[in-house]
Design an enzyme around this catalytic site. Structure first.
Site, PDB file in Angstrom:
ATOM      1  N   ASP A 128      22.939 -50.496 -26.681  1.00 31.92           N
ATOM      2  CA  ASP A 128      22.455 -50.715 -25.314  1.00 31.92           C
ATOM      3  C   ASP A 128      22.326 -49.404 -24.540  1.00 31.92           C
ATOM      4  O   ASP A 128      22.995 -48.416 -24.839  1.00 31.92           O
ATOM      5  CB  ASP A 128      23.460 -51.591 -24.552  1.00 31.92           C
ATOM      6  CG  ASP A 128      23.825 -52.858 -25.315  1.00 31.92           C
ATOM      7  OD1 ASP A 128      22.909 -53.479 -25.882  1.00 31.92           O
ATOM      8  OD2 ASP A 128      25.025 -53.206 -25.326  1.00 31.92           O
ATOM      9  N   ARG A 214      16.504 -62.319 -21.049  1.00 28.69           N
ATOM     10  CA  ARG A 214      17.819 -61.905 -20.524  1.00 28.69           C
ATOM     11  C   ARG A 214      17.753 -61.194 -19.171  1.00 28.69           C
ATOM     12  O   ARG A 214      18.177 -60.045 -19.043  1.00 28.69           O
ATOM     13  CB  ARG A 214      18.572 -61.027 -21.525  1.00 28.69           C
ATOM     14  CG  ARG A 214      18.618 -61.622 -22.915  1.00 28.69           C
ATOM     15  CD  ARG A 214      19.466 -60.807 -23.871  1.00 28.69           C
ATOM     16  NE  ARG A 214      19.480 -61.422 -25.199  1.00 28.69           N
ATOM     17  CZ  ARG A 214      20.092 -60.910 -26.253  1.00 28.69           C
ATOM     18  NH1 ARG A 214      20.734 -59.773 -26.160  1.00 28.69           N
ATOM     19  NH2 ARG A 214      20.067 -61.541 -27.414  1.00 28.69           N
TER      20      ARG A 214
END
Ligand code: NAG
Ligand code: NAG
Ligand code: NAG
Ligand code: NAG
Length: 336
Positions: A128, A214
């Site tokens: 991430d 998301r």
């Protein structure tokens, strides 16, 4: 009145260096939401500590690693080959529009009280852009996250993922664009014992453009999602699953979005094509709607309402007709 106000805002914005939205009373420029109002106290980052300016990976790593309060100003391109671990009590703040992080993203693991502002973080491989894990009081504000959505859902990972019982986080005024998976809250449906009762997160005044899924997707926690602008958030924006609760209010959807909000537990194949072609079944989540949203034609599938009907704190709600203008003017880098 409406058009004059939008016009005046644009004029103000074109002259202002530091954008005066806060002082106009239309939105909060300071920390707001769960990173401010929580049982352990307001997120202050490095406040009260020394201020250092860093321009290299080595200096950055040295400045962030201990737990002493410190304000770290970041200049220039930092191309990380491994993920820096951020210690407690840190404010990491980009200088004007110069701070650009590539290569590896930031780990905020097992710490408390961290602020990340005004950084551009893009093209992070194998992980991430920012992972917040088992950490409390984190404010992710006025950053820009971007890569290349044409690479598909699994080429890059998340932009801001918040996992393993993290709590009291605010994600505000970020510009998320051209990326598939944005922000996952709770990364596994088997972690109920770890996550349930944590993951209180506020998302406000973020600008999401050309993203896949998301925005955010949550399990086991509570997320207050208000005054965000979604433009072409292609497949599914807000997903609440595995007994998660969301309070969704004052958001605006524009362009092409299949589903703005869903509490149906199915993890859609557009999100995780690597598991099952039919998607993965989980328990449904909950959603409640506060102030009116503008869904712009996107789908909404609320299978069950929960008990998260009101934010447990005071906050400045931008009037719905100004959300698009205010978010476009205020979100991203070079604004604070
Ligand atoms: C953060 O700073 C405060 C104030 O200096 C200190 O009390 C606290 O122990 C620090 N946190 C950690 C995890 O060291
Ligand atoms: C970062 O470094 C890697 C090699 O470690 C290189 O392949 C890549 O092009 C660099 N990226 C930038 C933006 O400089
Ligand atoms: C979570 O972080 C705390 C420090 O804040 C640490 O003491 C604890 O061991 C961590 N828990 C896990 C499961 O990593
Ligand atoms: C909405 O949720 C229901 C389950 O309650 C499901 O059967 C239906 O397929 C969902 N709709 C969409 C468009 O996913």
């Amino acid at each position: 009145m409406k058009f004059n106000l939008v016009f005046s805002l644009s004029v103000v914005a074109s002259f202002a260096g530091a954008f005066p939205l806060g002082s106009l009373g239309l939105a909060s420029w300071d920390v707001e939401g769960y990173a401010k109002d929580n049982p352990i106290g307001v997120t202050t980052g490095g406040k009260g500590g020394e201020t250092v300016t860093v321009e290299t990976v080595t200096d950055f790593n040295a400045a962030v690693k201990d737990d002493k309060p410190r304000i770290i100003l970041v200049k220039g391109n930092l191309n990380f080959t491994s993920r820096p671990k951020i210690g407690s009590n840190k404010s990491i703040i980009g200088v004007r529009k110069t701070a650009h992080i590539t290569g590896s993203g930031l780990d905020i693991f097992h710490v408390d009280n961290v602020i990340v502002q005004n950084l551009k973080i893009s093209f992070i491989f194998d992980n991430d852009c920012i992972t917040i894990r088992n950490s409390t009081r984190v404010w992710i504000d006025h950053n820009e996250f971007a890569s290349d959505i044409s690479k598909g859902p699994d080429y890059y990972d998340g932009q801001v993922d918040i996992i393993r019982a993290s709590d009291w986080v605010t994600v505000s005024w970020n510009y998320f664009h051209d990326h598939w998976k944005s922000s996952l809250v709770g990364n596994d449906d088997t972690l109920r014992d770890v996550d349930f009762g944590h993951l209180h997160i506020t998302y406000h005044h973020n600008y999401w453009r050309n993203e896949g899924t998301r925005g955010p997707a949550g399990r086991f926690g509570h997320q207050h999602v208000y005054n965000n602008l979604y433009a072409d958030f292609l497949y599914q924006a807000i997903h609440s699953r595995s007994d998660n609760q969301v309070l969704v209010e004052g958001n605006v959807f524009r362009g092409n979005t299949r589903e703005a909000l869903s509490t149906y537990g199915l993890v859609i194949p557009d999100d995780s094509p690597n598991t099952c072609v039919c998607g993965d079944e989980e328990l449904d989540g909950f959603a409640n709607l506060g102030a009116k949203n503008d869904w712009g034609g996107a789908g909404v599938n609320i299978t069950q309402f929960g008990d998260f009907v009101k934010a447990p704190y005071k906050f400045k709600l931008t009037p719905l007709f100004l959300v698009s203008t205010v978010v476009k003017l205020g979100a991203g880098i070079g604004k604070i």
